[in-house]
Structure formats: structure tokens, C-alpha cells
Design an enzyme around this catalytic site. Structure first.
Site, PDB file in Angstrom:
ATOM      1  N   LEU A   1      64.027  67.988  53.525  1.00 41.82           N
ATOM      2  CA  LEU A   1      64.612  69.305  53.743  1.00 41.82           C
ATOM      3  C   LEU A   1      66.001  69.296  53.116  1.00 41.82           C
ATOM      4  O   LEU A   1      66.719  68.302  53.210  1.00 41.82           O
ATOM      5  CB  LEU A   1      64.727  69.618  55.245  1.00 41.82           C
ATOM      6  CG  LEU A   1      63.424  69.738  56.043  1.00 41.82           C
ATOM      7  CD1 LEU A   1      63.738  70.000  57.517  1.00 41.82           C
ATOM      8  CD2 LEU A   1      62.516  70.814  55.485  1.00 41.82           C
ATOM      9  N   ASP A   2      66.379  70.394  52.467  1.00 42.09           N
ATOM     10  CA  ASP A   2      67.730  70.498  51.923  1.00 42.09           C
ATOM     11  C   ASP A   2      68.749  70.290  53.034  1.00 42.09           C
ATOM     12  O   ASP A   2      68.474  70.568  54.212  1.00 42.09           O
ATOM     13  CB  ASP A   2      67.944  71.873  51.293  1.00 42.09           C
ATOM     14  CG  ASP A   2      67.064  72.101  50.075  1.00 42.09           C
ATOM     15  OD1 ASP A   2      66.579  71.113  49.505  1.00 42.09           O
ATOM     16  OD2 ASP A   2      66.864  73.277  49.714  1.00 42.09           O
ATOM     17  N   ALA A   3      69.940  69.841  52.661  1.00 46.70           N
ATOM     18  CA  ALA A   3      70.983  69.579  53.661  1.00 46.70           C
ATOM     19  C   ALA A   3      71.258  70.810  54.515  1.00 46.70           C
ATOM     20  O   ALA A   3      71.448  70.704  55.732  1.00 46.70           O
ATOM     21  CB  ALA A   3      72.261  69.116  52.974  1.00 46.70           C
TER      22      ALA A   3
ATOM     23  N   ARG B   1      63.950  78.779  48.068  1.00 52.36           N
ATOM     24  CA  ARG B   1      65.210  79.451  47.734  1.00 52.36           C
ATOM     25  C   ARG B   1      65.166  80.077  46.346  1.00 52.36           C
ATOM     26  O   ARG B   1      65.579  81.234  46.158  1.00 52.36           O
ATOM     27  CB  ARG B   1      66.357  78.448  47.838  1.00 52.36           C
ATOM     28  CG  ARG B   1      66.530  77.866  49.238  1.00 52.36           C
ATOM     29  CD  ARG B   1      67.379  76.601  49.241  1.00 52.36           C
ATOM     30  NE  ARG B   1      68.738  76.860  48.763  1.00 52.36           N
ATOM     31  CZ  ARG B   1      69.614  75.892  48.531  1.00 52.36           C
ATOM     32  NH1 ARG B   1      69.259  74.623  48.715  1.00 52.36           N
ATOM     33  NH2 ARG B   1      70.838  76.189  48.117  1.00 52.36           N
TER      34      ARG B   1
ATOM     35  N   THR C   1      69.214  73.193  55.305  1.00 52.39           N
ATOM     36  CA  THR C   1      68.020  73.674  56.003  1.00 52.39           C
ATOM     37  C   THR C   1      67.811  72.895  57.294  1.00 52.39           C
ATOM     38  O   THR C   1      67.918  71.668  57.311  1.00 52.39           O
ATOM     39  CB  THR C   1      66.776  73.532  55.101  1.00 52.39           C
ATOM     40  OG1 THR C   1      66.989  74.246  53.896  1.00 52.39           O
ATOM     41  CG2 THR C   1      65.536  74.059  55.790  1.00 52.39           C
TER      42      THR C   1
END
Length: 300
Positions: A129-131, A227, A133
Site C-alpha cells: 500500500l502507498d505510504a 490514483r 494509503t
């Protein structure tokens, strides 16, 4: 560190670096030293892989990762795997330049064993997961589970659902964005000629005067996929400054990060066969943003 894996299509040094989660420069040094083999043969760093080749890598071992706190909230755990509720602002795994402050460091600090199969900087990590998110993230605790989970995610057999609050009124109740993605420096963009295939299905959950709450189901697992796909159709995620979701409307909602939350994760346990079906409610900052934009909405 030694590892063998099946190659994805792309440039040799980039494919190896992405798979191992290490800087490309480190991989290039190994290629120059002859310790990266493609089907048993050393090749140039710029060699184009078709996909499916057997890659064998031998990198110099990295220093042990620091074990840190505070502990993470656990949604599900047994001796084979752990599902955590990742808070926003916490990267999933270390890099060569950032050795601490990640999910991996906190799991190590909790004494949870992690599979070595992800490499020295990504132990146990089968998806990210992106930082910015938040939400549910599964991590493998042993090597057989890592291999099985990796195959499951590659075959898109795990169900992952996200909630995203986007700018504007989305015209369709359900739609799919099928657009290949490629890298342009630090950003990901739609790249119809050289990008990798990427597909996301979206469904409207709630409409507001100036925003729409969507549920996103990624059919592939590309970096920043949800995104970029939303930005490409003119509905960037509110709070996502990198891809057009910043501005006054995001600030008025109190958003300091993208409104993107991995709220549901479902899959068959790769070892026991048990069905694991988990949900994670929206965190307080996103609930507050929904309250401000219209009214409180929770996953059904």
C-alpha cells in the site's frame, strides 16, 4: 542474498530491482559482477526481458533491519500470515536509503517472523500500500506461504476493495478504466505504447454536491494504479497532490493525504484453505472528511 524468480517483461535491471525492492544501482553492480543470470546466462543491464525467464540473483547481504515500535493493529493472524491495519503515513517496507519507519520494521519489533522470500528489504511483503494509503495489508510469515500468496496475487485471486473520495460528479454508476501505466521519473502515468497493462473497476457508493465516493477494485497491481486511473478520467482522489487532487476543496475537507483506504480484503488461506474475509472501517481523518463533504458514510 540469493533468490530465483520468474521474470516480468521489461528491462533487466529494472525488473530485478522492482522484484527485490532494492535500488537499481545495487542491481546494476550485481549485473556488472556477473551475479545476475537470465536462464543461466549473464546479460547486459539493458537487456529486454520478454517475461517468463528464470532470473537468479546473488546480492551482497544488507545490514539487519531495525526492530521498531509502536505495534501495529492486527486484523487477523496465525503462524503462516498476518493481516495488519496499516495507518496512513507509514511506508510498507524499507529501501536502501530508508531503513526504518515502515510496516516491516514494526512487525519485526512485535517479534513476528517474516518470510525471507521477499528479499532483505521486503521480507514477507507480497503486495504493498502507498505510504499515504491506509487499510488492510497481508504479510507472509514463512516461505511456503509467501510463494502461495505471491501466486495468488499474481493470478488476481485475492479480492481487494478500496474506498476513494474523488473530485466532481462521476457520470456512471459503474465503469472500468483499462489503461496501461508506465513510469516518468517519480510519477506514474498512462502510457499507451510502453506501459504495462492495468485495469480497475469503479462503482459509485455515494454522490455529494462536489465529490463522489467510489469503491475501487483493482484487477492488476501496478504502482499508484487507482490514483493514476482516476486522475486520467478527470476525477483525481481528493488530497492526492501528486496526481491533481490537492487544492482548496481538499484543504476544506481537512485532507492531509489522499482519501484512499483499503477497506476489504478476502482470500482463501493458502495453507489451511480457510476463507479469510476482512473489513476495516474508515479511519477518523477520512470519516471527518466525509462528514464535511456531506454526511457520514460507512462501508456497507
Amino acid at each position: 542474498m540469493s533468490e530465483a524468480f520468474e521474470a516480468e517483461p521489461g528491462r533487466l535491471d529494472a525488473v530485478v530491482a522492482a522484484h527485490l525492492g532494492v535500488p537499481r544501482a545495487e542491481v546494476q553492480r550485481a549485473i556488472a559482477a556477473g551475479t545476475v543470470l537470465v536462464d543461466g546466462t549473464p546479460l547486459e543491464k539493458s537487456h529486454r526481458l520478454a517475461g517468463g525467464e528464470r532470473i537468479e540473483v546473488d546480492l551482497a547481504p544488507s545490514a539487519e533491519l531495525p526492530r521498531e515500535g509502536p505495534p501495529l493493529e492486527i486484523a487477523w493472524r496465525d503462524e503462516h500470515l498476518v493481516v495488519v491495519r496499516k495507518p496512513a503515513g507509514l511506508p510498507t517496507h524499507p529501501t536502501e536509503n530508508r531503513r526504518g519507519g515502515t510496516v516491516v520494521n514494526r512487525l519485526l519489533g512485535m517479534g513476528i517472523p517474516l518470510s525471507a522470500r521477499g528479499g532483505p528489504l521486503r521480507p514477507g511483503i507480497v503486495h504493498r500500500l502507498d505510504a499515504g494509503t491506509s487499510g488492510l495489508l497481508v504479510v507472509a510469515c514463512d516461505d511456503p506461504t509467501y510463494e502461495a500468496l505471491s501466486a495468488m496475487f499474481k493470478a488476481h485471486e485475492a479480492e481487494r476493495r478500496y474506498l476513494a473520495l474523488v473530485r466532481g460528479s462521476v457520470p456512471h454508476d459503474r465503469f472500468e478504466v483499462d489503461a496501461p501505466l508506465g513510469r516518468a521519473g517519480a510519477r506514474i502515468r498512462v502510457d499507451a505504447t510502453g506501459g504495462r497493462q492495468a485495469s480497475t473497476v469503479f462503482e459509485v457508493r455515494e454522490r455529494f454536491q462536489r465529490a463522489t465516493l467510489l469503491e475501487a477494485e483493482p484487477r492488476t497491481g501496478r504502482t499508484h494504479q487507482i490514483r493514476v486511473h482516476l486522475s486520467s478520467v478527470g476525477h483525481p482522489i481528493l488530497g492526492d497532490r501528486r496526481y491533481g487532487g490537492g487544492g482548496d476543496d481538499a484543504r476544506e475537507l481537512g485532507l492531509e493525504r489522499p482519501f484512499l483506504h483499503a477497506w476489504r480484503l478476502a482470500f482463501d488461506h493458502p495453507i489451511t484453505g480457510e476463507r479469510i474475509d476482512l473489513e476495516d472501517p474508515l479511519p477518523a481523518d477520512l470519516e471527518e472528511a466525509l462528514r464535511r463533504v456531506g454526511r457520514e458514510v460507512r462501508p456497507a
